[in-house]
Scaffold this active site. Structure first.
Site, PDB file in Angstrom:
ATOM      1  N   GLY A 223       0.886  -1.298   0.157  1.00  0.00           N
ATOM      2  CA  GLY A 223       0.001  -0.049   0.037  1.00  0.00           C
ATOM      3  C   GLY A 223       0.913   1.306  -0.093  1.00  0.00           C
ATOM      4  O   GLY A 223       1.698   1.249   0.672  1.00  0.00           O
TER       5      GLY A 223
ATOM      6  N   ARG B 295      13.505   9.956  -2.404  1.00  0.00           N
ATOM      7  CA  ARG B 295      14.399  11.086  -2.571  1.00  0.00           C
ATOM      8  C   ARG B 295      15.394  11.072  -1.650  1.00  0.00           C
ATOM      9  O   ARG B 295      16.773  11.456  -2.138  1.00  0.00           O
ATOM     10  CB  ARG B 295      13.392  12.517  -2.494  1.00  0.00           C
ATOM     11  CG  ARG B 295      14.263  13.761  -2.613  1.00  0.00           C
ATOM     12  CD  ARG B 295      13.363  14.919  -2.550  1.00  0.00           C
ATOM     13  NE  ARG B 295      13.842  16.269  -2.419  1.00  0.00           N
ATOM     14  CZ  ARG B 295      14.499  16.999  -1.344  1.00  0.00           C
ATOM     15  NH1 ARG B 295      14.271  16.279  -0.080  1.00  0.00           N
ATOM     16  NH2 ARG B 295      14.912  18.033  -1.394  1.00  0.00           N
TER      17      ARG B 295
ATOM     18  N   ARG C   7      19.254  10.833  -3.575  1.00  0.00           N
ATOM     19  CA  ARG C   7      20.265  11.966  -3.401  1.00  0.00           C
ATOM     20  C   ARG C   7      21.309  11.642  -2.603  1.00  0.00           C
ATOM     21  O   ARG C   7      22.301  11.972  -2.847  1.00  0.00           O
ATOM     22  CB  ARG C   7      19.306  13.177  -2.868  1.00  0.00           C
ATOM     23  CG  ARG C   7      18.271  13.783  -3.675  1.00  0.00           C
ATOM     24  CD  ARG C   7      18.654  15.283  -4.520  1.00  0.00           C
ATOM     25  NE  ARG C   7      17.981  15.345  -5.605  1.00  0.00           N
ATOM     26  CZ  ARG C   7      17.116  16.278  -5.539  1.00  0.00           C
ATOM     27  NH1 ARG C   7      16.814  17.032  -4.577  1.00  0.00           N
ATOM     28  NH2 ARG C   7      16.152  16.418  -6.544  1.00  0.00           N
TER      29      ARG C   7
ATOM     30  N   ARG D 179       0.719  -4.883  -5.022  1.00  0.00           N
ATOM     31  CA  ARG D 179       0.956  -6.042  -4.233  1.00  0.00           C
ATOM     32  C   ARG D 179       1.556  -7.028  -5.095  1.00  0.00           C
ATOM     33  O   ARG D 179       0.815  -7.343  -6.089  1.00  0.00           O
ATOM     34  CB  ARG D 179      -0.362  -6.315  -3.501  1.00  0.00           C
ATOM     35  CG  ARG D 179      -0.783  -4.966  -2.599  1.00  0.00           C
ATOM     36  CD  ARG D 179      -1.835  -5.589  -1.445  1.00  0.00           C
ATOM     37  NE  ARG D 179      -2.350  -4.266  -0.905  1.00  0.00           N
ATOM     38  CZ  ARG D 179      -1.545  -3.689   0.480  1.00  0.00           C
ATOM     39  NH1 ARG D 179      -0.541  -4.255   0.684  1.00  0.00           N
ATOM     40  NH2 ARG D 179      -2.549  -2.620   0.862  1.00  0.00           N
ATOM     41  N   CYS D 180       2.229  -7.913  -4.555  1.00  0.00           N
ATOM     42  CA  CYS D 180       3.065  -8.840  -5.565  1.00  0.00           C
ATOM     43  C   CYS D 180       2.841 -10.360  -4.717  1.00  0.00           C
ATOM     44  O   CYS D 180       3.844 -10.825  -4.302  1.00  0.00           O
ATOM     45  CB  CYS D 180       4.342  -8.623  -6.006  1.00  0.00           C
ATOM     46  SG  CYS D 180       5.081  -9.692  -7.148  1.00  0.00           S
TER      47      CYS D 180
ATOM     48  N   ASP E  97       4.809  -4.953   6.010  1.00  0.00           N
ATOM     49  CA  ASP E  97       5.204  -5.889   6.388  1.00  0.00           C
ATOM     50  C   ASP E  97       5.335  -7.089   5.109  1.00  0.00           C
ATOM     51  O   ASP E  97       6.468  -7.584   5.136  1.00  0.00           O
ATOM     52  CB  ASP E  97       3.979  -6.677   7.118  1.00  0.00           C
ATOM     53  CG  ASP E  97       4.000  -8.084   7.691  1.00  0.00           C
ATOM     54  OD1 ASP E  97       4.818  -8.241   8.662  1.00  0.00           O
ATOM     55  OD2 ASP E  97       3.665  -8.997   6.999  1.00  0.00           O
TER      56      ASP E  97
ATOM     57  N   THR F 200       4.036   2.448   6.076  1.00  0.00           N
ATOM     58  CA  THR F 200       2.759   1.975   6.069  1.00  0.00           C
ATOM     59  C   THR F 200       1.843   2.894   7.080  1.00  0.00           C
ATOM     60  O   THR F 200       2.257   3.236   7.906  1.00  0.00           O
ATOM     61  CB  THR F 200       2.669   0.585   6.410  1.00  0.00           C
ATOM     62  OG1 THR F 200       1.095   0.083   6.843  1.00  0.00           O
ATOM     63  CG2 THR F 200       3.271   0.115   7.654  1.00  0.00           C
ATOM     64  N   ILE F 201       0.728   3.230   6.569  1.00  0.00           N
ATOM     65  CA  ILE F 201      -0.152   4.217   7.113  1.00  0.00           C
ATOM     66  C   ILE F 201      -0.734   3.170   8.379  1.00  0.00           C
ATOM     67  O   ILE F 201      -0.960   4.069   9.528  1.00  0.00           O
ATOM     68  CB  ILE F 201      -1.374   4.785   6.547  1.00  0.00           C
ATOM     69  CG1 ILE F 201      -2.299   3.467   6.021  1.00  0.00           C
ATOM     70  CG2 ILE F 201      -1.015   5.472   5.408  1.00  0.00           C
ATOM     71  CD1 ILE F 201      -3.771   4.142   5.444  1.00  0.00           C
ATOM     72  N   ASP F 202      -0.667   1.896   8.446  1.00  0.00           N
ATOM     73  CA  ASP F 202      -1.270   1.038   9.648  1.00  0.00           C
ATOM     74  C   ASP F 202      -0.262   1.347  10.925  1.00  0.00           C
ATOM     75  O   ASP F 202      -0.807   1.170  12.013  1.00  0.00           O
ATOM     76  CB  ASP F 202      -1.204  -0.292   9.200  1.00  0.00           C
ATOM     77  CG  ASP F 202      -2.291  -0.527   8.368  1.00  0.00           C
ATOM     78  OD1 ASP F 202      -3.213   0.550   7.960  1.00  0.00           O
ATOM     79  OD2 ASP F 202      -2.880  -1.642   7.794  1.00  0.00           O
TER      80      ASP F 202
ATOM     81  N   ASP G  55       1.972  -0.914  11.784  1.00  0.00           N
ATOM     82  CA  ASP G  55       1.957  -2.007  12.297  1.00  0.00           C
ATOM     83  C   ASP G  55       3.211  -3.039  12.100  1.00  0.00           C
ATOM     84  O   ASP G  55       3.036  -4.296  12.138  1.00  0.00           O
ATOM     85  CB  ASP G  55       0.598  -2.805  11.795  1.00  0.00           C
ATOM     86  CG  ASP G  55       0.848  -2.852  10.160  1.00  0.00           C
ATOM     87  OD1 ASP G  55       1.715  -2.312   9.757  1.00  0.00           O
ATOM     88  OD2 ASP G  55      -0.064  -3.769   9.876  1.00  0.00           O
TER      89      ASP G  55
ATOM     90  N   ARG H 199      -5.652  -2.476   8.595  1.00  0.00           N
ATOM     91  CA  ARG H 199      -6.184  -3.909   8.399  1.00  0.00           C
ATOM     92  C   ARG H 199      -6.314  -4.790   9.403  1.00  0.00           C
ATOM     93  O   ARG H 199      -7.352  -5.450   9.620  1.00  0.00           O
ATOM     94  CB  ARG H 199      -4.897  -4.674   7.229  1.00  0.00           C
ATOM     95  CG  ARG H 199      -5.583  -5.928   6.559  1.00  0.00           C
ATOM     96  CD  ARG H 199      -4.041  -6.426   6.123  1.00  0.00           C
ATOM     97  NE  ARG H 199      -3.346  -5.576   5.477  1.00  0.00           N
ATOM     98  CZ  ARG H 199      -3.417  -5.825   3.834  1.00  0.00           C
ATOM     99  NH1 ARG H 199      -4.363  -6.601   3.260  1.00  0.00           N
ATOM    100  NH2 ARG H 199      -2.815  -4.795   3.144  1.00  0.00           N
TER     101      ARG H 199
HETATM  102  O1  F6P Z   1      -1.599  -1.364   4.604  1.00  0.00           O
HETATM  103  C1  F6P Z   1      -2.393  -0.252   4.409  1.00  0.00           C
HETATM  104  C2  F6P Z   1      -3.546  -0.532   4.090  1.00  0.00           C
HETATM  105  O2  F6P Z   1      -4.097   0.800   3.750  1.00  0.00           O
HETATM  106  C3  F6P Z   1      -4.445  -1.146   4.961  1.00  0.00           C
HETATM  107  O3  F6P Z   1      -5.044  -0.290   6.253  1.00  0.00           O
HETATM  108  C4  F6P Z   1      -5.666  -1.731   4.312  1.00  0.00           C
HETATM  109  O4  F6P Z   1      -6.209  -2.748   4.837  1.00  0.00           O
HETATM  110  C5  F6P Z   1      -5.130  -2.221   3.258  1.00  0.00           C
HETATM  111  O5  F6P Z   1      -3.858  -1.342   3.070  1.00  0.00           O
HETATM  112  C6  F6P Z   1      -5.884  -1.990   1.637  1.00  0.00           C
HETATM  113  O6  F6P Z   1      -5.067  -2.570   0.842  1.00  0.00           O
HETATM  114  P1  F6P Z   1      -5.466  -2.662  -0.786  1.00  0.00           P
HETATM  115  O7  F6P Z   1      -5.511  -1.065  -1.007  1.00  0.00           O
HETATM  116  O8  F6P Z   1      -4.594  -3.028  -1.593  1.00  0.00           O
HETATM  117  O9  F6P Z   1      -6.845  -3.023  -0.920  1.00  0.00           O
END
Ligand code: F6P
Length: 322
Positions: free
Chosen positions: A14, A24, A28, A75-76, A106, A128-130, A132, A174
């Site tokens: 994500g 950047r 740099r 995502r891969c 992760d 990651t915004i989570d 986690d 998530r």
């Molecule tokens: O890991 C960041 C996140 O935004 C989670 O909060 C969310 O569950 C997930 O990604 C959603 O992933 P995607 O955009 O692949 O559906």
């Protein structure tokens, strides 16, 4: 520094605000230290497709203030399979990538750890915004996401209070409730529902009724995506209490956007520190922050860290709610 002459950089999973500052910072710093840098498009997907090109100082101009990632991301799931991991490691060798900097969460780090097993020197920058990744106190993107969600809550609150309604706001996360906890305190919610602290719909409704009895004229409940069910919860609240209740799912609204100063700073410093670590001969390290100190940790050790859920923020919300 060993034999590192050329580094590769990718963003995966994500997107998170501040990833561009990290790219950047990496590019740099590397150029400043006499290394060449290649950018890999779309994370591991682009690595497997050999979508790799040389970056220069100009390649990262005018991106520090932009959300998302200029290198694109994906995502891969293939990277979970040995044959693709081997292919990715071969491509790193063929493309003479002496160190691969991976920016993400992760899943990104798991891909990197697999490549380290195959002899690739990998480095991880947590984004990651989570928030986690247990080994670090901060992941790039969290601050911007919380601020964006909080501002959305401010607006929802205006309508909720004007109409004396109940609002259920679902924020991202998530498997964890970090964004929800922070939004609840900073947005003044009276209840939060997160995966780490299960609470029944009956208990939430009971709390709304009690709070109305104490004089509250509108209600704000924050739900973490990992708990989900916000639409159903809103319907149930309205059915039982008679209070008009609306659910709002913020979704991608909170993943993009111009990064906050904190996320630009973290991205820049982690990008810089990551290249410095490579120059100092470090291999297979994840960058992070622990108790305010900048650290690097073996990437596999970082992935094995766990963090026990701490109820402090949850309890603060309870105290501050009425
Ligand atoms: O890991 C960041 C996140 O935004 C989670 O909060 C969310 O569950 C997930 O990604 C959603 O992933 P995607 O955009 O692949 O559906």
């Amino acid at each position: 520094m060993g034999d590192v002459k050329r580094i590769g950089v990718l963003t995966s999973g994500g997107d998170a605000p501040g990833m561009n500052a990290a790219i950047r910072g990496v590019v740099r710093t590397a150029l400043n230290r006499g290394l060449s840098v290649v950018g890999i498009k779309r994370g591991y997907e682009g690595l497997l497709a050999c979508d790799i090109s040389e970056l220069n100082g100009k390649s990262v101009s005018d991106i520090i203030h932009r959300g998302g990632t200029s290198l694109l991301t994906a995502r891969c799931p293939e990277m979970l399979e040995k044959k693709y991991q081997e292919k990715a490691a071969d491509i790193c060798r063929i493309m003479k990538i002496d160190a691969l900097i991976t920016i993400g969460g992760d899943g990104t780090f798991r891909g990197a750890a697999a490549l380290s097993e195959l002899g690739v020197n990998v480095m991880g920058i947590p984004a990651t915004i989570d928030l986690d990744l247990a080994y670090t106190d901060y992941t790039i993107g969290f601050d911007t996401a919380v601020n964006t969600a909080m501002e959305a809550i401010n607006k929802i609150r205006d309508t909720s209070s004007s109409h004396e309604r109940c609002s259920v706001v679902e924020v991202m996360g998530r498997r964890c409730g970090n964004i929800a906890l922070w939004c609840s305190i900073t947005g003044g919610a009276e209840a939060v529902i997160i995966p780490e602290h299960p609470v029944s719909t009956e208990d939430v409704i009971k709390e709304i009724i009690q709070n109305r009895a104490k004089g509250k004229s509108h209600n704000l409940i924050v739900v973490a995506e990992g708990r989900g069910g916000s639409e159903a919860l809103a319907k149930e609240i309205e059915k039982v209490t008679g209070i008009v209740t609306r659910a709002t799912i913020l979704g991608y609204l909170q993943r993009g956007g111009s990064p906050s100063a904190r996320d630009r700073m973290e991205g820049s410093l982690m990008g810089y520190n990551c290249v410095e670590a490579i120059m100092n001969g470090e291999r297979n390290r994840a960058m992070g922050v622990i108790n305010g100190a900048r650290i690097s940790m073996d990437i596999k050790e970082a992935l094995s860290c766990t963090k026990e859920y701490n109820d402090t923020l949850y309890n603060v919300i309870k105290v501050l709610s009425v």
